[in-house]
Design an enzyme around this catalytic site. Structure first.
Site, PDB file in Angstrom:
ATOM      1  N   ASN A  72      14.305 -28.482  16.038  1.00  0.00           N
ATOM      2  CA  ASN A  72      14.773 -27.098  15.969  1.00  0.00           C
ATOM      3  C   ASN A  72      14.172 -26.379  17.171  1.00  0.00           C
ATOM      4  OD1 ASN A  72      15.393 -24.465  15.445  1.00  0.00           O
ATOM      5  ND2 ASN A  72      14.150 -24.285  13.576  1.00  0.00           N
ATOM      6  N   LYS A 123      14.727 -23.487  18.157  1.00  0.00           N
ATOM      7  CA  LYS A 123      14.617 -22.033  17.955  1.00  0.00           C
ATOM      8  C   LYS A 123      15.183 -21.318  19.196  1.00  0.00           C
ATOM      9  CE  LYS A 123      10.915 -22.945  14.758  1.00  0.00           C
ATOM     10  NZ  LYS A 123       9.685 -22.552  14.110  1.00  0.00           N
ATOM     11  N   HIS A 138      16.320 -20.899   7.181  1.00  0.00           N
ATOM     12  CA  HIS A 138      14.993 -21.054   7.795  1.00  0.00           C
ATOM     13  C   HIS A 138      14.149 -19.820   7.487  1.00  0.00           C
ATOM     14  CE1 HIS A 138      11.813 -21.546  10.730  1.00  0.00           C
ATOM     15  NE2 HIS A 138      12.183 -22.811  10.844  1.00  0.00           N
ATOM     16  N   GLU A 197      12.236 -18.141   9.211  1.00  0.00           N
ATOM     17  CA  GLU A 197      12.291 -17.083  10.235  1.00  0.00           C
ATOM     18  C   GLU A 197      13.531 -16.215  10.039  1.00  0.00           C
ATOM     19  OE1 GLU A 197      11.763 -19.708  13.582  1.00  0.00           O
ATOM     20  OE2 GLU A 197       9.686 -20.011  12.960  1.00  0.00           O
ATOM     21  N   GLU A 210       9.412 -26.586   4.429  1.00  0.00           N
ATOM     22  CA  GLU A 210       8.646 -26.020   5.527  1.00  0.00           C
ATOM     23  C   GLU A 210       7.726 -24.922   4.987  1.00  0.00           C
ATOM     24  OE1 GLU A 210      10.759 -26.849   9.520  1.00  0.00           O
ATOM     25  OE2 GLU A 210      11.400 -24.896   8.807  1.00  0.00           O
ATOM     26  N   GLY A 224       4.261 -23.285  13.144  1.00  0.00           N
ATOM     27  CA  GLY A 224       3.752 -22.754  14.408  1.00  0.00           C
ATOM     28  C   GLY A 224       2.270 -22.429  14.397  1.00  0.00           C
ATOM     29  N   SER A 272       4.306 -27.603  11.970  1.00  0.00           N
ATOM     30  CA  SER A 272       3.286 -28.207  12.834  1.00  0.00           C
ATOM     31  C   SER A 272       3.303 -29.741  12.785  1.00  0.00           C
ATOM     32  CB  SER A 272       1.892 -27.671  12.493  1.00  0.00           C
ATOM     33  OG  SER A 272       1.846 -26.276  12.757  1.00  0.00           O
TER      34      SER A 272
END
Ligand code: 13P
Length: 276
Positions: A37, A39, A121, A123, A190, A196, A235
């Site tokens: 991904n 992003k 996701h 985000e 996730e 991250g 991560s």
């Protein structure tokens, strides 16, 4: 037309082989994935270089999810180099078409060569107000058209600290899969606290959660849950990928930061493939 017949035959052969494999037919049937991904990263030149450098491995399915404007060029790069790489989008709209400025429909994604789409996701849940209901609408629209949704679920740090992980995941799954009867999708676990941050879950922690996710999927979809690939994301990198991929209920990884460097990502593909 010719292409679709070829794919049909390929799938028939694959199913016949898979059904005749080993003592754990469901595990053998389950695909392993290493999915990138990107992003909101990479430009045209960087993506061309990436596809040139990527080395696949038959044991795992490699899927790259670039930003929307790089989807079609990525499709062309993949074709040009005859690599077995799947292409995925990072989002899709639930409507077939209409007055939705800035959005992209399922058929538009398929038009530019996408077979997969990331949905829900964390985000997007955070920045674009996605919730279980919109996720569900998108999942249904994708499945209806034959796109494979990669449904993202995961708890926040606070929810984890309050021991709410299982409750959150089960609500997200039943929300995303309300009235869904197909098992043609992928789940990505996730945990938000691992995305991250460099602080991944341990493989053992993730395995426990993945087994829980599979039990919820079994409640929702019956035995077909055994065929659904459940990926870990947060991560994941070249140092921990082998541990994740060696777990019985972890069917690969969804990779953010570590997928941007083709050398690291190649290493991850090879390491995961060794565990299959
Ligand atoms: P990182 O691998 O950068 O933690 O991101 C994970 C992710 O969000 C993949 O979708």
């Amino acid at each position: 037309m010719e292409e679709s017949i070829k794919n049909y035959i390929k799938n028939l052969v694959r199913t016949a082989i898979e059904q005749s494999v080993g003592t754990h037919p469901s595990m053998a049937r389950r695909k392993k994935y290493v999915i990138a991904n990107w992003k909101m990263n990479k430009n045209l030149a960087e993506s061309a270089e990436f596809f040139q450098k990527i080395i696949c491995n038959d044991a795992v399915s490699v899927v790259i999810c670039p930003p929307t404007q790089l989807l079609y060029p990525s499709h062309l790069f993949i074709k040009q180099q005859s690599k077995e790489i799947g292409l995925g989008a990072q989002n899709v709209h639930w409507a077939e078409k209409g007055a939705y400025t800035g959005e992209t429909s399922v058929s538009m994604l398929q038009d530019v060569g996408c077979e997969y789409v990331i949905i829900g996701h964390s985000e997007r849940r955070q920045y674009a107000a996605e919730d279980d209901e919109t996720v569900c609408r998108k999942v249904k629209q994708a499945i209806k058209a034959g796109l494979i949704p990669i449904i993202c679920i995961g708890e926040s740090l606070k929810q984890k600290q309050l021991s709410q992980t299982e409750h959150v995941l089960s609500a997200q799954l039943s929300g995303a899969l309300k009235d869904v009867t197909s098992s043609r999708f992928i789940v990505a676990y996730e945990p938000i606290w691992a995305i991250g941050t460099g602080q991944s879950a341990t493989a053992e922690q993730a395995q426990q959660i993945h087994a829980f996710i599979r039990s919820v999927l079994t409640q929702l979809l019956g035995q077909n849950a055994e065929d659904i690939s459940i990926l870990y994301g947060g991560s994941a990198n070249e140092k921990n990928v082998a541990d994740f991929c060696s777990m019985p209920d972890i069917d690969g990884v969804l990779v953010g930061g570590a997928s941007l460097d083709p050398r690291t990502f190649n290493e991850m593909i090879q390491l995961c493939a060794k565990e299959v």
